[in-house]
Design a protein around this motif. Sequence first.
Motif, PDB file in Angstrom:
ATOM      1  N   THR A  12       3.922   5.398   4.575  1.00 47.04           N
ATOM      2  CA  THR A  12       2.969   4.962   3.551  1.00 47.04           C
ATOM      3  C   THR A  12       3.171   5.820   2.306  1.00 47.04           C
ATOM      4  O   THR A  12       3.564   6.980   2.399  1.00 47.04           O
ATOM      5  N   LEU A  14       1.532   6.716  -1.823  1.00 46.78           N
ATOM      6  CA  LEU A  14       0.584   6.605  -2.929  1.00 46.78           C
ATOM      7  C   LEU A  14       0.949   7.712  -3.913  1.00 46.78           C
ATOM      8  O   LEU A  14       0.495   8.842  -3.794  1.00 46.78           O
ATOM      9  N   ASP A  47       2.314   0.668   0.296  1.00 46.85           N
ATOM     10  CA  ASP A  47       1.945   1.446  -0.886  1.00 46.85           C
ATOM     11  C   ASP A  47       0.494   1.192  -1.260  1.00 46.85           C
ATOM     12  O   ASP A  47       0.048   0.053  -1.379  1.00 46.85           O
ATOM     13  N   GLY A  48      -0.225   2.310  -1.467  1.00 41.95           N
ATOM     14  CA  GLY A  48      -1.659   2.225  -1.728  1.00 41.95           C
ATOM     15  C   GLY A  48      -2.061   2.214  -3.181  1.00 41.95           C
ATOM     16  O   GLY A  48      -3.246   2.397  -3.484  1.00 41.95           O
ATOM     17  N   GLN A  68      -0.725  -2.269   0.121  1.00 37.42           N
ATOM     18  CA  GLN A  68      -1.704  -2.056   1.181  1.00 37.42           C
ATOM     19  C   GLN A  68      -2.771  -3.140   1.136  1.00 37.42           C
ATOM     20  O   GLN A  68      -3.323  -3.459   0.083  1.00 37.42           O
ATOM     21  N   PRO A  71      -8.205  -0.834   2.570  1.00 40.36           N
ATOM     22  CA  PRO A  71      -8.262   0.592   2.236  1.00 40.36           C
ATOM     23  C   PRO A  71      -8.333   1.463   3.484  1.00 40.36           C
ATOM     24  O   PRO A  71      -8.729   1.014   4.558  1.00 40.36           O
ATOM     25  N   MET A  73      -6.496   5.321   5.351  1.00 47.11           N
ATOM     26  CA  MET A  73      -5.218   5.788   5.860  1.00 47.11           C
ATOM     27  C   MET A  73      -4.844   5.127   7.177  1.00 47.11           C
ATOM     28  O   MET A  73      -3.697   4.740   7.395  1.00 47.11           O
ATOM     29  N   ALA A  76      -3.529   1.684   6.545  1.00 43.81           N
ATOM     30  CA  ALA A  76      -2.189   1.717   5.963  1.00 43.81           C
ATOM     31  C   ALA A  76      -1.139   1.994   7.028  1.00 43.81           C
ATOM     32  O   ALA A  76      -0.076   1.355   7.063  1.00 43.81           O
TER      33      ALA A  76
END
Length: 266
Positions: A12, A14, A47-48, A68, A71, A73, A76
Amino acid sequence: MENENRIVLATTTLATDKTTYEKVRADLALKTIFEAKSHHFNIVTIDGGSSGVYIDRMIELGADVVAQEEPGMGNARRQALRLAREISDKHEAIVWLEPEKYTLVPFIAKVANKIMYHNNDMAMFKRRSLKSYPPEQEHTYKMVALAFKYLTSIESDFLFGPVALSREAVDYFLSYKSKYGDVWDSIHIPKLRIIHDQLPWTQVTVDYKHPQEQTKAEQGNMNLFVKRVEQIRVVTQALIDEVTDLREKDSKANQDTNRFNNFSNL
């Protein structure tokens, strides 16, 4: 090599430059993608909310990048593992990897081979040394490993996130419903359940050295120190609750309540 292009990495991202260590992490994620493709691994990242420029750069380096969907972690990570499984076939290994650990990439095939050629459903990485980490992070890993040993009698590097999985083992992660915040536990409690259910698993010692750029950026940061203290608290409590619950269920089902202690394939 033939075995390398049968491995799918899931991670993941961000990317942000709000702090020095976050900027370093973003730069290291690009190095990880570069290393992955240099070793002929497929790599997918959820990708967040990185910038379009950063996403384009990840794609240029060879990553499959998907936005993503939900929401959090844990969400993701599950999305990344789900996507990795979708693009893999039944003979491939799926490896969860934090995006900044580019120095781990050369060891991935050694661990993933335990899935593809040795009939394991899970292979955990075990670092030979933790000395390359900031001291607060080094001690966090040691404390949780000690808690896991007290609870299960298993010597391990349990809190280290990267793990190689079979397609079947990925189900444990995708079906996980968190009661502990869905941050650290979303990776570690499914591993515990795999061990409890006695799926074939192993761990492989690697000479991993943490990126010194990241160690330099994070060492001495009080906010990250507090984060590590919280990580010990949350993960240890999750392990205590989970082991207690699993043993109670075993007892009600007239199964061995000490099946952790009886596991001997290390």
